[in-house]
Design an enzyme around this catalytic site. Sequence first.
Site, PDB file in Angstrom:
ATOM      1  N   ASP A  75       1.198  -0.967   0.532  1.00  0.00           N
ATOM      2  CA  ASP A  75       0.243   0.191   0.048  1.00  0.00           C
ATOM      3  C   ASP A  75       0.823   0.978  -0.444  1.00  0.00           C
ATOM      4  O   ASP A  75       2.531   0.874   0.477  1.00  0.00           O
ATOM      5  CB  ASP A  75      -0.874   0.186   1.673  1.00  0.00           C
ATOM      6  CG  ASP A  75      -0.435  -0.298   2.756  1.00  0.00           C
ATOM      7  OD1 ASP A  75       1.061  -0.581   2.713  1.00  0.00           O
ATOM      8  OD2 ASP A  75      -0.903  -0.216   3.174  1.00  0.00           O
ATOM      9  N   TYR A  83       2.842   4.899   0.850  1.00  0.00           N
ATOM     10  CA  TYR A  83       3.553   5.102   2.163  1.00  0.00           C
ATOM     11  C   TYR A  83       2.369   6.333   2.299  1.00  0.00           C
ATOM     12  O   TYR A  83       1.719   7.016   2.334  1.00  0.00           O
ATOM     13  CB  TYR A  83       4.558   6.643   1.485  1.00  0.00           C
ATOM     14  CG  TYR A  83       6.582   5.078   1.383  1.00  0.00           C
ATOM     15  CD1 TYR A  83       6.392   4.143   1.762  1.00  0.00           C
ATOM     16  CD2 TYR A  83       6.533   5.756  -0.245  1.00  0.00           C
ATOM     17  CE1 TYR A  83       6.906   3.599   1.325  1.00  0.00           C
ATOM     18  CE2 TYR A  83       7.294   4.974  -1.295  1.00  0.00           C
ATOM     19  CZ  TYR A  83       8.407   3.678   0.341  1.00  0.00           C
ATOM     20  OH  TYR A  83       8.891   3.515  -0.226  1.00  0.00           O
ATOM     21  N   PHE A  95       6.772   2.318  -4.244  1.00  0.00           N
ATOM     22  CA  PHE A  95       8.386   2.243  -3.737  1.00  0.00           C
ATOM     23  C   PHE A  95       8.558   3.324  -4.325  1.00  0.00           C
ATOM     24  O   PHE A  95      10.234   4.526  -3.175  1.00  0.00           O
ATOM     25  CB  PHE A  95       9.845   0.837  -4.006  1.00  0.00           C
ATOM     26  CG  PHE A  95       9.094  -0.385  -3.659  1.00  0.00           C
ATOM     27  CD1 PHE A  95       9.115  -0.685  -2.037  1.00  0.00           C
ATOM     28  CD2 PHE A  95       8.307  -1.089  -4.284  1.00  0.00           C
ATOM     29  CE1 PHE A  95       8.993  -1.743  -1.674  1.00  0.00           C
ATOM     30  CE2 PHE A  95       8.589  -2.472  -3.709  1.00  0.00           C
ATOM     31  CZ  PHE A  95       8.508  -2.627  -2.487  1.00  0.00           C
ATOM     32  N   HIS A 144      11.315  -9.259   1.109  1.00  0.00           N
ATOM     33  CA  HIS A 144      11.047  -7.968   0.606  1.00  0.00           C
ATOM     34  C   HIS A 144      12.091  -6.861   1.362  1.00  0.00           C
ATOM     35  O   HIS A 144      12.820  -7.239   2.023  1.00  0.00           O
ATOM     36  CB  HIS A 144       9.500  -7.539   1.629  1.00  0.00           C
ATOM     37  CG  HIS A 144       9.388  -6.482   1.283  1.00  0.00           C
ATOM     38  ND1 HIS A 144       9.739  -4.923   2.021  1.00  0.00           N
ATOM     39  CD2 HIS A 144       8.349  -6.012   0.986  1.00  0.00           C
ATOM     40  CE1 HIS A 144       8.736  -4.290   1.443  1.00  0.00           C
ATOM     41  NE2 HIS A 144       8.103  -4.386   0.798  1.00  0.00           N
TER      42      HIS A 144
END
Length: 234
Positions: free
Chosen positions: A76, A78, A89, A199
């Site tokens: 989702d 930031y 990202f 991740h």
Amino acid sequence: MSVQLENNSINSNIQLEESWLKYLETEFEQDYMKSLREFLVEEKSKHTVYPKSIEIFNAFKFTPLEQVKVVIIGQDPYHGPGQAHGLCFSVPNGIAIPPSLRNIYKELAKSIEDFEIPSHGNLEKWTEQGVFLLNSSLTVRANQAASHAGKGWEKFTDRVIDTVNKERESVVFLLWGSYAKNKGKIIDRTRHLVLESVHPSPLSASKGFIGSNHFVLTNKYLASKNLAPIDWKL
């Protein structure tokens, strides 16, 4: 062409790039999307929501469907002030580089010759080369991670991934973390390359993301399909 995401009182007309709209327009007529609209209207009446409405579909705007060569799937947006701008990202210029992106840069510096870690976190240059930066949820409440999970965005973005899967050939899907891996189960791996790792967050990056060589492998695959490699330098 525009699609109605929210009611007329709140930024009703959101531009969705034409090549995507061809396959996704009917999604905006589904009951789940109508419920999502109502939820967003209610949220915005009580809370700050990121990103700005005009930036929600930036991933689609910057990377038309026919240009998609690489897909990176986030979870989702930031949830801090000024961070989210519709690309997973990525953060706008002038915003501090988030920890996960710092680790992405570390892997790039380790594996890509002459890559220099930039002073910013804006990944728009990648999107212009065919890197589709898609979050699973496209909005979030300020300061509350995953606060818009389970409200309908996941169904929409599953449809987006399926569209790339069916309408494009030889795409590289980068699936980092269990959430992205699960999201990528629908991908036809006989037609596309799927690269998986943990991740890039500080909690897991050292357990397989750093050293995964995903960016090098992506370009090798694209070259094998006579497609231009991605210039990862920023």
